[in-house]
Structure formats: C-alpha cells, structure tokens
Design an enzyme around this catalytic site. Structure first.
Site, PDB file in Angstrom:
ATOM      1  N   LYS A 183       3.006   6.829   4.749  1.00  0.00           N
ATOM      2  CA  LYS A 183       2.059   5.788   4.336  1.00  0.00           C
ATOM      3  C   LYS A 183       2.599   4.428   4.768  1.00  0.00           C
ATOM      4  O   LYS A 183       3.785   4.145   4.605  1.00  0.00           O
ATOM      5  CB  LYS A 183       1.872   5.798   2.815  1.00  0.00           C
ATOM      6  CG  LYS A 183       0.806   4.810   2.342  1.00  0.00           C
ATOM      7  CD  LYS A 183      -0.569   5.267   2.718  1.00  0.00           C
ATOM      8  CE  LYS A 183      -1.620   4.187   2.499  1.00  0.00           C
ATOM      9  NZ  LYS A 183      -1.568   3.138   3.547  1.00  0.00           N
ATOM     10  N   THR A 184       1.709   3.619   5.310  1.00  0.00           N
ATOM     11  CA  THR A 184       2.074   2.244   5.663  1.00  0.00           C
ATOM     12  C   THR A 184       1.740   1.311   4.505  1.00  0.00           C
ATOM     13  O   THR A 184       1.016   1.675   3.567  1.00  0.00           O
ATOM     14  CB  THR A 184       1.310   1.782   6.917  1.00  0.00           C
ATOM     15  OG1 THR A 184      -0.104   1.921   6.662  1.00  0.00           O
ATOM     16  CG2 THR A 184       1.705   2.600   8.137  1.00  0.00           C
ATOM     17  N   GLY A 185       2.251   0.109   4.599  1.00  0.00           N
ATOM     18  CA  GLY A 185       1.942  -0.917   3.613  1.00  0.00           C
ATOM     19  C   GLY A 185       2.202  -2.284   4.202  1.00  0.00           C
ATOM     20  O   GLY A 185       3.050  -2.433   5.092  1.00  0.00           O
ATOM     21  N   SER A 190       0.791  -1.237   0.000  1.00  0.00           N
ATOM     22  CA  SER A 190       0.000   0.000   0.000  1.00  0.00           C
ATOM     23  C   SER A 190       0.819   1.280   0.000  1.00  0.00           C
ATOM     24  O   SER A 190       0.249   2.372  -0.146  1.00  0.00           O
ATOM     25  CB  SER A 190      -0.972   0.005   1.178  1.00  0.00           C
ATOM     26  OG  SER A 190      -2.067  -0.845   0.914  1.00  0.00           O
TER      27      SER A 190
END
Length: 266
Positions: free
Chosen positions: A208-210, A69
């Site tokens: 942003k995380t993923g 993501s």
C-alpha cells in the site's frame, strides 16, 4: 606491505558498510540509490524466515511520520472485524462533491477504495467504527506507531496526530503476514488479498502506498512472497516541493529498484 594495508582497509570498509550484528545490516552503499531520486528517504527490509533486517539510512527508519494512506491497512482490518463494512463489496455512495482525484468521484466499495486510495470512503468507515472502538483496536495493536487518535476520527492518520516509523511499519506487516495480529484469520486473509499488486510466476507483491500532504512524505509498504519465503519492506521518502506525479511514482519505483539490488525481485 602496501598491498596488505590496502586489502585490510578494503575489508574494514566492507564490514563498516554492510554489518552491525548478525541480525541487522546497514547498507550505506545503497543510500546513493535513494539520493539519486533527489528526495530524502529510507528503506527497511525484513526477512521473515531469518528475522534479519536490512536498513538503508538507518536513523531515518526509526523516525516517525504520518502513515497517511498506509493506515488503510489497519483501517480495513478494524472495519471488517467490527463489521463497520460487511465485506469488500460493501458500497458507499458518492455524495456528488467533486474530489481532487478523478477516480474518487464515483461510488466505491472496500476493494476499489483500497486500490484507488479513496480517502472519503475510509473517512466514512472510520466514522462508522467510532471513537471508542477505534481507540480500543489501536490500543490492541500495541506497537502501531504512537497509537494516538488525538485528531478527528476521520483524519487522525492524515493530520500527524498518529505517526509511525518505517521499522514499526515493517514489524506490523510481519505480524499481518504471519497472521498473529488480534483479528480473525478471515479478516486478515481478506486484507492480504486487498493488498495484492502483482502475482507472477516468480513472486507476489502486496502493499500500500501513502502520501502525507502536511509533512510532504510518501510511503510504500508491504511484502514480497517467494514460495515459502517472505520479505517485508517499508520505503519512506520526503520532499520540500509539492507531491507531484514524479514524487508519487518514486515511492514504488525506488522500492522495486532496492528490492532488485537486494535480489528479492528480478
């Protein structure tokens, strides 16, 4: 004589732990912070003003993984630039099929889809962008990992056909911060606003995380703004077990702990 030898040895160890050249620093002393989580991982910090890079577990920082993501950053840039979405308030209706995360089971616009990392929304806008246009923009980005769109148009950032390293993430984000990516200023400013997580008197945190199910890998990438200074970061961790709540929470908590030890945030 003994004291002299001990002093020389300690100086040598300090140099070995913290230096490689004037613009790179390898902090093996901070690897224990990552190891204490029980996960394998790495961290890179890039000082925008000086260009200096700090690596924790340097070799892993060069290894490529699915962006998962975190690809929502370039995906948002491309979607806004090509007008696949008209604005951050462009809403896509929920199709009623139950999703694994409760927050996904409703209508979303770009702003909420970014915040809650809504996969189906971004799959929809990837289909709107289309194969040829997506390939054009990935080629234009030049160094966003392997830039490969070998898998399905709505899954290539999840299935491992596109992979990127922590260092490459940091280099890409530095260009976004500086506004030197091949997108309009309006587009880049909009995505920067989507990335805002914390805004307090001491700093702004954007990121942003993923999480990639296939490789069991987690990301937290972004930057910290402190006045005129900015520090780009990329954290990557992986597990042999399931991507549970503890693992997902560690992406952010570990990053903040390392940023704190490096005196970037308090």
């Amino acid at each position: 004589m003994i004291k002299c030898k001990i002093s020389c040895f300690l100086i040598f160890i300090f140099i070995l732990l913290s230096c490689s050249d004037n613009n790179e620093e390898y902090r093996t002393d901070l690897k224990q912070v990552i190891d204490s989580t029980g996960y394998e991982g790495c961290f890179v910090l890039l000082n925008v003003k000086t260009g200096k890079k700090i690596f924790v577990n340097h070799q892993r920082c060069l290894k490529q993984f699915s962006p998962a993501s975190t690809f929502k950053i370039p995906n948002s840039l491309i979607a806004l630039q090509t007008r696949a979405v008209s604005s951050i308030h462009d809403t896509i209706r929920y199709n009623g099929i139950e999703k694994p995360i409760e927050e996904w089971n409703r209508d979303h616009d770009l702003q909420s889809a970014f915040k809650y990392s809504v996969v189906w929304y971004y799959q929809d806008i990837a289909n709107r962008i289309g194969d040829s246009t997506m390939k054009f923009w990935l080629d234009t980005l030049k160094d966003y990992g392997t830039m490969t769109r070998a898998g399905r148009i709505d899954n290539f950032w999840l299935d491992g056909s596109l992979v990127i390293s922590a260092l490459e993430q940091a280099v890409f984000l530095e260009k976004l911060y500086k506004g030197t990516l091949p997108f309009s200023k309006t587009t880049m400013d909009t995505v920067k606003q989507l990335m805002l997580i914390e805004d307090n008197p001491n700093y702004k945190l954007r990121g942003k995380t993923g999480a990639a199910l296939q490789s069991k890998t987690g990301w937290f990438v972004g930057w910290v703004e402190k006045g005129e200074d900015a520090f780009i970061f990329a954290t990557n961790i992986s597990t042999k077990d399931s991507l549970d709540r503890q693992f997902l929470g560690t992406r952010v908590s570990l990053t903040k702990k390392l940023l704190n030890k490096l005196r970037v945030i308090n």
